[in-house]
Design a protein around this motif. Structure first.
Motif, PDB file in Angstrom:
ATOM      1  N   ALA A  19     -10.388  59.862 108.593  1.00 28.87           N
ATOM      2  CA  ALA A  19      -9.247  59.880 107.674  1.00 28.87           C
ATOM      3  C   ALA A  19      -8.394  58.631 107.841  1.00 28.87           C
ATOM      4  CB  ALA A  19      -8.406  61.139 107.899  1.00 28.87           C
ATOM      5  N   ALA A  20      -8.170  58.202 109.087  1.00 31.51           N
ATOM      6  CA  ALA A  20      -7.367  57.003 109.333  1.00 31.51           C
ATOM      7  C   ALA A  20      -8.051  55.760 108.775  1.00 31.51           C
ATOM      8  CB  ALA A  20      -7.114  56.843 110.833  1.00 31.51           C
ATOM      9  N   VAL A  21      -9.359  55.656 108.960  1.00 30.20           N
ATOM     10  CA  VAL A  21     -10.098  54.501 108.437  1.00 30.20           C
ATOM     11  C   VAL A  21     -10.053  54.482 106.913  1.00 30.20           C
ATOM     12  CG1 VAL A  21     -12.391  53.444 108.227  1.00 30.20           C
ATOM     13  CG2 VAL A  21     -11.595  54.276 110.453  1.00 30.20           C
ATOM     14  N   ILE A  22     -10.280  55.624 106.284  1.00 29.45           N
ATOM     15  CA  ILE A  22     -10.280  55.684 104.817  1.00 29.45           C
ATOM     16  C   ILE A  22      -8.883  55.416 104.263  1.00 29.45           C
ATOM     17  CG2 ILE A  22     -10.636  57.213 102.824  1.00 29.45           C
ATOM     18  CD1 ILE A  22     -13.035  58.402 104.375  1.00 29.45           C
ATOM     19  N   ARG A  23      -7.850  55.904 104.921  1.00 26.96           N
ATOM     20  CA  ARG A  23      -6.480  55.609 104.471  1.00 26.96           C
ATOM     21  C   ARG A  23      -6.202  54.105 104.530  1.00 26.96           C
ATOM     22  NH1 ARG A  23      -4.922  60.316 106.980  1.00 26.96           N
ATOM     23  NH2 ARG A  23      -4.322  59.295 108.909  1.00 26.96           N
ATOM     24  N   ARG A  24      -6.667  53.447 105.596  1.00 24.04           N
ATOM     25  CA  ARG A  24      -6.423  52.023 105.785  1.00 24.04           C
ATOM     26  C   ARG A  24      -7.290  51.154 104.865  1.00 24.04           C
ATOM     27  NH1 ARG A  24      -8.181  51.532 110.605  1.00 24.04           N
ATOM     28  NH2 ARG A  24     -10.052  50.364 110.148  1.00 24.04           N
ATOM     29  N   ALA A  25      -8.589  51.436 104.797  1.00 23.37           N
ATOM     30  CA  ALA A  25      -9.525  50.545 104.100  1.00 23.37           C
ATOM     31  C   ALA A  25     -10.058  51.114 102.774  1.00 23.37           C
ATOM     32  CB  ALA A  25     -10.715  50.238 105.014  1.00 23.37           C
ATOM     33  N   ARG A  26      -9.751  52.371 102.472  1.00 20.15           N
ATOM     34  CA  ARG A  26     -10.193  53.087 101.273  1.00 20.15           C
ATOM     35  C   ARG A  26     -11.634  53.561 101.351  1.00 20.15           C
ATOM     36  NH1 ARG A  26      -8.329  49.935  96.185  1.00 20.15           N
ATOM     37  NH2 ARG A  26      -8.777  51.908  95.177  1.00 20.15           N
ATOM     38  N   PHE A  27     -12.383  53.150 102.357  1.00 16.83           N
ATOM     39  CA  PHE A  27     -13.730  53.666 102.609  1.00 16.83           C
ATOM     40  C   PHE A  27     -14.076  53.393 104.065  1.00 16.83           C
ATOM     41  CE2 PHE A  27     -14.612  49.237 101.966  1.00 16.83           C
ATOM     42  CZ  PHE A  27     -15.736  48.965 102.739  1.00 16.83           C
ATOM     43  N   ALA A  28     -15.125  54.053 104.533  1.00 13.50           N
ATOM     44  CA  ALA A  28     -15.651  53.833 105.882  1.00 13.50           C
ATOM     45  C   ALA A  28     -17.153  53.651 105.770  1.00 13.50           C
ATOM     46  CB  ALA A  28     -15.332  55.026 106.780  1.00 13.50           C
ATOM     47  N   VAL A  29     -17.760  53.096 106.805  1.00 21.34           N
ATOM     48  CA  VAL A  29     -19.216  52.966 106.870  1.00 21.34           C
ATOM     49  C   VAL A  29     -19.724  53.832 108.010  1.00 21.34           C
ATOM     50  CG1 VAL A  29     -21.157  51.409 107.337  1.00 21.34           C
ATOM     51  CG2 VAL A  29     -19.267  50.651 105.880  1.00 21.34           C
ATOM     52  N   GLY A  51     -14.535  59.325  96.192  1.00 23.48           N
ATOM     53  CA  GLY A  51     -13.143  59.675  95.892  1.00 23.48           C
ATOM     54  C   GLY A  51     -12.476  58.702  94.946  1.00 23.48           C
ATOM     55  N   LEU A  52     -13.085  57.529  94.763  1.00 26.04           N
ATOM     56  CA  LEU A  52     -12.588  56.525  93.823  1.00 26.04           C
ATOM     57  C   LEU A  52     -13.374  56.541  92.516  1.00 26.04           C
ATOM     58  CD1 LEU A  52     -12.202  53.593  96.392  1.00 26.04           C
ATOM     59  CD2 LEU A  52     -10.418  55.145  95.550  1.00 26.04           C
ATOM     60  N   GLY A  53     -14.258  57.536  92.365  1.00 32.51           N
ATOM     61  CA  GLY A  53     -15.021  57.672  91.122  1.00 32.51           C
ATOM     62  C   GLY A  53     -16.321  56.886  91.087  1.00 32.51           C
ATOM     63  N   HIS A  54     -16.841  56.485  92.238  1.00 32.99           N
ATOM     64  CA  HIS A  54     -18.082  55.699  92.294  1.00 32.99           C
ATOM     65  C   HIS A  54     -19.046  56.365  93.267  1.00 32.99           C
ATOM     66  CE1 HIS A  54     -20.781  52.301  92.981  1.00 32.99           C
ATOM     67  NE2 HIS A  54     -20.272  51.766  91.879  1.00 32.99           N
ATOM     68  N   PRO A  55     -20.355  56.292  93.035  1.00 32.31           N
ATOM     69  CA  PRO A  55     -21.293  56.821  94.027  1.00 32.31           C
ATOM     70  C   PRO A  55     -21.145  56.096  95.369  1.00 32.31           C
ATOM     71  CG  PRO A  55     -22.430  56.383  91.952  1.00 32.31           C
ATOM     72  CD  PRO A  55     -21.052  55.787  91.832  1.00 32.31           C
ATOM     73  N   GLU A  56     -21.455  56.787  96.441  1.00 33.64           N
ATOM     74  CA  GLU A  56     -21.493  56.140  97.747  1.00 33.64           C
ATOM     75  C   GLU A  56     -22.662  55.155  97.763  1.00 33.64           C
ATOM     76  OE1 GLU A  56     -19.017  56.467  99.658  1.00 33.64           O
ATOM     77  OE2 GLU A  56     -18.165  58.398  99.095  1.00 33.64           O
ATOM     78  N   LEU A  57     -22.625  54.166  98.647  1.00 28.94           N
ATOM     79  CA  LEU A  57     -23.651  53.128  98.737  1.00 28.94           C
ATOM     80  C   LEU A  57     -24.423  53.284 100.037  1.00 28.94           C
ATOM     81  CD1 LEU A  57     -21.520  50.082  97.548  1.00 28.94           C
ATOM     82  CD2 LEU A  57     -23.039  51.536  96.173  1.00 28.94           C
ATOM     83  N   VAL A  58     -25.742  53.025  99.987  1.00 24.79           N
ATOM     84  CA  VAL A  58     -26.628  53.189 101.129  1.00 24.79           C
ATOM     85  C   VAL A  58     -27.446  51.914 101.325  1.00 24.79           C
ATOM     86  CG1 VAL A  58     -28.521  54.554 102.112  1.00 24.79           C
ATOM     87  CG2 VAL A  58     -26.871  55.652 100.572  1.00 24.79           C
ATOM     88  N   VAL A  59     -27.586  51.475 102.576  1.00 26.63           N
ATOM     89  CA  VAL A  59     -28.492  50.379 102.944  1.00 26.63           C
ATOM     90  C   VAL A  59     -29.432  50.930 104.013  1.00 26.63           C
ATOM     91  CG1 VAL A  59     -28.681  48.130 104.090  1.00 26.63           C
ATOM     92  CG2 VAL A  59     -26.903  48.512 102.373  1.00 26.63           C
TER      93      VAL A  59
END
Length: 159
Positions: A19-29, A51-59
């Motif tokens: 939660a802290a990482v997402i609050r700060r950077a808007r996403f986490a890896v 949560g921003l309306g976009h699919p998550e990204l995977v590598v």
């Protein structure tokens, strides 16, 4: 699902950190090292873009550092307002990436689904970012060299 008190405490700490990482950077890896089986490659994915309306990204099939670098750069484009579309070629961190739909996100995005409190059958959507190795040579091309664990095609591997 019942868990012991130690696991519950650990999960609570993980949730607070995420939660802290997402609050700060808007996403986490979230990075996951390779499993023991051939269908269990190393991979990483974002948590927060849904949560921003976009699919998550995977590598898939890269080391932790390269995975974070690619996902940070691609997610940065999403944060700047770009919507990545399957079939699109994008540049991220100096590499060309092909956006592909991930057909089995419930088998891959375990942490993201936990974050959004979604069961696997109603998983958040995901896009797999394919990478070329050597540059210009994609996983479906002759001469492709994906390293020790390779880069499995979307839908052919699980977490």
């Amino acid at each position: 699902m019942s868990t012991d008190p130690h696991t519950t405490a650990w999960l609570d700490q993980e949730d607070a950190h995420l939660a802290a990482v997402i609050r700060r950077a808007r996403f986490a890896v979230q990075y996951v090292g390779p499993g023991e089986g051939p269908g269990e490659p190393a991979f990483g994915y974002t948590i927060g873009l849904f949560g921003l309306g976009h699919p998550e990204l995977v590598v898939v099939g890269r080391g932790a550092s390269a995975t974070h670098m690619l996902l940070d750069a691609a997610a940065g484009q999403v944060l700047a307002g770009r919507s990545l579309v399957p079939g699109e070629l994008v540049e991220a961190a100096g590499e060309a990436l092909l956006v592909e739909e991930c057909p089995n996100p419930g088998d891959v995005l375990l942490g993201a689904n936990r974050w959004y409190q979604r069961p696997a059958e109603y998983s958040v959507p995901a896009q797999q970012l394919a990478w070329a190795s050597p540059p210009g040579c994609w996983p479906w091309d002759a001469g492709w060299d994906g390293g020790a664990h390779g880069q499995p095609r979307p839908g052919t591997w699980t977490a």
